[in-house]
Design a protein around this motif. Structure first.
Motif, mmCIF file in Angstrom:
data_model
loop_
_atom_site.group_PDB
_atom_site.id
_atom_site.type_symbol
_atom_site.label_atom_id
_atom_site.label_comp_id
_atom_site.label_asym_id
_atom_site.label_seq_id
_atom_site.Cartn_x
_atom_site.Cartn_y
_atom_site.Cartn_z
ATOM 1 N N THR A 49 5.354 7.750 0.865
ATOM 2 C CA THR A 49 5.209 7.336 2.271
ATOM 3 C C THR A 49 6.479 6.634 2.783
ATOM 4 O O THR A 49 6.609 6.408 3.983
ATOM 5 C CB THR A 49 4.003 6.386 2.457
ATOM 6 O OG1 THR A 49 4.160 5.263 1.585
ATOM 7 C CG2 THR A 49 2.689 7.101 2.136
ATOM 8 N N ILE A 50 7.376 6.243 1.861
ATOM 9 C CA ILE A 50 8.664 5.646 2.254
ATOM 10 C C ILE A 50 9.775 6.346 1.468
ATOM 11 O O ILE A 50 9.739 6.372 0.230
ATOM 12 C CB ILE A 50 8.746 4.137 1.924
ATOM 13 C CG1 ILE A 50 7.688 3.334 2.679
ATOM 14 C CG2 ILE A 50 10.131 3.585 2.239
ATOM 15 C CD1 ILE A 50 7.635 1.849 2.262
ATOM 16 N N LEU A 51 10.731 6.903 2.185
ATOM 17 C CA LEU A 51 11.902 7.491 1.526
ATOM 18 C C LEU A 51 13.114 6.630 1.859
ATOM 19 O O LEU A 51 13.399 6.391 3.044
ATOM 20 C CB LEU A 51 12.141 8.922 2.038
ATOM 21 C CG LEU A 51 13.490 9.545 1.640
ATOM 22 C CD1 LEU A 51 13.586 9.761 0.135
ATOM 23 C CD2 LEU A 51 13.706 10.869 2.388
ATOM 24 N N ILE A 52 13.827 6.148 0.844
ATOM 25 C CA ILE A 52 15.071 5.411 1.097
ATOM 26 C C ILE A 52 16.246 6.221 0.566
ATOM 27 O O ILE A 52 16.391 6.448 -0.644
ATOM 28 C CB ILE A 52 15.061 4.004 0.474
ATOM 29 C CG1 ILE A 52 13.851 3.208 0.980
ATOM 30 C CG2 ILE A 52 16.354 3.275 0.843
ATOM 31 C CD1 ILE A 52 13.843 1.737 0.609
ATOM 32 N N GLU B 237 0.828 -1.232 0.000
ATOM 33 C CA GLU B 237 0.000 0.000 0.000
ATOM 34 C C GLU B 237 0.850 1.264 0.000
ATOM 35 O O GLU B 237 0.321 2.372 0.131
ATOM 36 C CB GLU B 237 -0.891 0.013 1.260
ATOM 37 C CG GLU B 237 -1.910 -1.101 1.276
ATOM 38 C CD GLU B 237 -2.564 -1.259 2.638
ATOM 39 O OE1 GLU B 237 -2.211 -0.505 3.565
ATOM 40 O OE2 GLU B 237 -3.413 -2.152 2.754
ATOM 41 N N GLN B 238 2.180 1.114 -0.123
ATOM 42 C CA GLN B 238 3.066 2.268 0.058
ATOM 43 C C GLN B 238 3.568 2.846 -1.269
ATOM 44 O O GLN B 238 3.559 2.169 -2.307
ATOM 45 C CB GLN B 238 4.285 1.878 0.917
ATOM 46 C CG GLN B 238 3.931 1.216 2.231
ATOM 47 C CD GLN B 238 2.982 2.041 3.090
ATOM 48 O OE1 GLN B 238 3.139 3.253 3.220
ATOM 49 N NE2 GLN B 238 1.983 1.382 3.662
ATOM 50 N N VAL B 239 4.008 4.085 -1.162
ATOM 51 C CA VAL B 239 4.639 4.767 -2.302
ATOM 52 C C VAL B 239 6.072 5.084 -1.879
ATOM 53 O O VAL B 239 6.286 5.840 -0.920
ATOM 54 C CB VAL B 239 3.886 6.065 -2.656
ATOM 55 C CG1 VAL B 239 4.569 6.766 -3.834
ATOM 56 C CG2 VAL B 239 2.421 5.768 -2.959
ATOM 57 N N ALA B 240 7.033 4.469 -2.556
ATOM 58 C CA ALA B 240 8.435 4.588 -2.127
ATOM 59 C C ALA B 240 9.235 5.458 -3.082
ATOM 60 O O ALA B 240 8.963 5.509 -4.293
ATOM 61 C CB ALA B 240 9.069 3.199 -2.052
#
Ligand SMILES: NC(=O)c1ccc[n+]([C@@H]2O[C@H](COP(=O)([O-])OP(=O)(O)OC[C@H]3O[C@@H](n4cnc5c(N)ncnc54)[C@H](OP(=O)(O)O)[C@@H]3O)[C@@H](O)[C@H]2O)c1
Length: 232
Positions: free
Chosen positions: A71-74, A5-8
């Motif tokens: 929603t996720i930053l790497i 469900e995330q946007v990375a």
């Protein structure tokens, strides 16, 4: 956190570990922005290429403009010049700090408001076993990775109230372009990427991805002599 469900958003996603992170996220159903200095070099089916040099504030701002649903930053982008602190080229030492410390900080400052606006999320900084120790030969890299570790610890506290989990991943050598000249055992970056995304999914704050990192972390309690036996 359910990865599907995330946007990375992955920096340095065109090759090496970053590419494996992007592939792993896509395989688990996430939407993925694959950032690269040269977006044409991104060959990851299903990923959205974004132009980004993390040391260029204008490009960091523009990336944040196009990726408002993250929603996720790497923070993976990194360089290893091999410069030693005592007699290495000062420009290379600046480059390492500008990339690992200031580049990562710039990304977090631009993307934390986006994550907060989306209800919180996760930031994963790709650190190293060399965040904790030095080899005496690549002091610029170790120093920059130590600084990035300190940044990770600080921002974890600052961003907690906004429901943003800030994590660090520690790993020893992986088989990528960065370690071409290294003659030592290396992990498979695809396997480490699985561990990284499992860590985000389970809400870990610290992801120890291999035995090298585990051994070094345990040895830290033994003081200088436990890490550097010749100082015993
Ligand atoms: N490999 C290891 O053994 C190891 C161990 C511990 C930690 N790490 C960390 O893992 C991360 C990935 O390293 P890697 O092994 O995949 O290295 P790599 O194969 O050399 O790839 C480095 C990536 O970072 C990108 N990059 C470098 N400077 C950048 C900048 N200013 N802005 C945007 N992108 C930039 C590169 O882009 P270009 O293609 O444009 O150069 C490339 O995509 C790094 O943070 C590194 O410190 C690696």
């Amino acid at each position: 956190m359910n990865i599907s469900e995330q946007v990375a958003f992955v920096t340095g996603a065109n090759r090496g570990f970053g590419r494996h992170l992007a592939l792993e996220l896509l395989s688990r159903g996430a939407k993925v922005y694959a950032a690269a200095r040269n977006p044409e070099s991104v060959d990851i089916p299903g990923a959205i290429p974004v132009r980004l040099d993390i040391t260029n504030p204008q490009e960091v701002s523009e990336a944040a403009e196009v990726a408002k649903d993250v929603t996720i930053l790497i923070n993976n982008a990194g360089s290893s010049t091999g410069a030693s602190l005592l007699d290495g080229d000062l420009n290379q030492i600046h480059l390492e700090m500008n990339t690992h410390f200031f580049g990562t900080l710039s990304m977090v400052r631009s993307f934390a408001p986006i994550l907060a606006n989306n209800g919180g999320g996760a930031i994963l900084n790709i650190l190293s076993a060399l965040s904790w120790v030095s080899t005496g030969t690549i002091g610029a890299f170790s120093s920059a990775k130590s600084a990035e570790w300190a940044l990770t610890n600080d921002l974890r506290i600052s961003l907690h109230p906004q429901n943003i989990r800030v994590a660090g991943l520690h790993v020893g050598y992986m088989e990528t372009d960065m370690t071409t000249g290294v003659n030592a055992p290396k992990s498979n970056p695809a396997e480490i990427a699985k561990i990284a995304i499992d860590g985000i999914a389970s809400g870990s704050y610290e992801i120890i991805a291999d035995d090298t990192s585990r051994k070094i972390k345990n040895a830290l309690t033994g003081g200088v002599a436990a890490i550097y036996p010749h100082f015993a």
